[in-house]
Design a protein around this motif. Sequence first.
Motif, short mmCIF file in Angstrom:
data_model
loop_
_atom_site.label_atom_id
_atom_site.label_comp_id
_atom_site.label_asym_id
_atom_site.label_seq_id
_atom_site.Cartn_x
_atom_site.Cartn_y
_atom_site.Cartn_z
N THR A 14 0.78 -0.95 0.13
CA THR A 14 -0.18 0.16 -0.02
C THR A 14 0.80 1.38 -0.08
N GLY A 15 0.58 2.24 -0.74
CA GLY A 15 1.24 3.51 -1.01
C GLY A 15 0.90 4.22 -2.21
N GLU A 52 2.66 6.42 -3.21
CA GLU A 52 4.07 6.78 -3.93
C GLU A 52 4.54 5.73 -4.52
N ASP A 58 -3.28 4.75 -1.29
CA ASP A 58 -3.54 5.02 0.08
C ASP A 58 -4.97 5.42 -0.15
N GLY A 111 1.34 1.56 5.85
CA GLY A 111 -0.11 1.94 6.47
C GLY A 111 -0.60 1.51 7.51
MG MG Z 1 2.41 4.43 3.35
#
Ligand code: MG
Length: 449
Positions: free
Chosen positions: A207-208, A210, A250, A274
């Motif tokens: 997760t992310g 970026e 996210d 996360g």
């Molecule tokens: Mg993150």
Amino acid sequence: MSDTERTHGHTHTERADACAPAASARSVAEQLAIVLGSVEPLPPVRVALDEARGLVLAEDVLTVTDTPPFDNSAMDGYAVIRADLLEASAQNPITLPVVADLAAGTDQNPRLVPGQVARIMTGAPIPDGADAVVPIEDTDQGTEQVTILQAPKPAAHIRRAGEDAHAGDRVLRAGSVLWPTRVAAAASAGTSSVLVHPAPRVAVISTGSELVTPGSPTRRGQIPDSNSFLLSAAVAEAGGIPVRIGAVPDDDDVLRAVLTELAGQVDVIVLSGGVSVGAYDVVKAVLKPLGTVDFGPVKMQPGKPQGFGRWPATDSVPGPLIFALPGNPVSAYVSFEVFVRPALRRLLGQETLHRRTVTATVVDGWRSPPGRAQYMPVILTHRTADTEDGSAEGSTDGSTDSIEAHPASRGGSGSHLVAGLAQANGLAIVLEDTSHIRGGDLITVMLTS
Ligand code: MG
Ligand code: AMP
């Protein structure tokens, strides 16, 4: 916060939210007990031998027939009646008629009478009447008649029926890992399929917002997703079947939809990122309200914030196990090694859940946060020429002074230092109450490769 892990052990240098563990924080041993207490070997399934390698047997395997099933020749040569050849030697060659030619696989059984021999190949059944085999090397290799240059010993080169196992004998025990020679043992016992604990299917999600797929161009603010590759490879190496989903942004709704879809398809879901207290910590935001995933901090470094539990049951079928690991790659890896790998091994029915450890000598010391167990990626090397008695390196007698441990990255246990992690072949385990590791100390190291 992100799972920013400290290198130095002074509590007063930590940020407020990373101070001495909260009262609810659990030790690694307590967390591991919770994890393993929730995991049982997957229900056995019957698989073809082709699918069985590396899996754990859930039944004993008995031989269907004697192994070998009939007396047969261990050599290419001639089946003989030994009494005919007691005087044979290079000085006294004996020539006899060849009455049959027995290849492996033949069902012929020409009864030999005194004075006769049969040519026979390795694995062919010994004909009635014969009681020894003369190897081809001790003959002139004739086909109509053969000249024999040596007297055979009693029962020479005959493999007896049932010599390996008798019909009904147990050749493999439930709980055995089916490595290649055991797959072969099941096959030669006459078994075409075995009851095993199947490999768990493990979804791996990063997760992310970026994160981008490795190899795609990155703009400012973006980095390649390495965790889904790290964790999928680690799942496969532990014996599981990785289902690499890749990175999701996210966004609570997106993550919830991905998890809902996966829930019926896999045994385990491993997430990374996360799980802290940042504004966009999506995993915690989606899973915590379910009430089935616990985010109590663990007294370890790295890996303090993480979650473990299950996706909610549907129709009283339990949901997949969920491991919510920190996003920093070193933290994710350490948490995988410490909690996920033993759980996968238990799902597989493996009796050995944990990595082997060795005791190593620390070369350059480092600091560890008091009140948390530390897992330091280290490079282990064998000390060579400088042993006091000049003995060779790598002794196998259990002595401990021949292995040295160096931290794998200059930044110590910095949890974002993936390149250093790639050089490490062990995780040094620093106990909760230790704050300084000094050169010359002996330390326990989990062997990771
Ligand atoms: Mg993150
Ligand atoms: P998080 O736990 O989401 O706060 O992430 C902590 C740090 O790990 C951040 O610097 C992230 O960019 C980084 N990170 C999270 N997930 C990944 C990933 N899949 N691959 C590489 N780095 C990651």
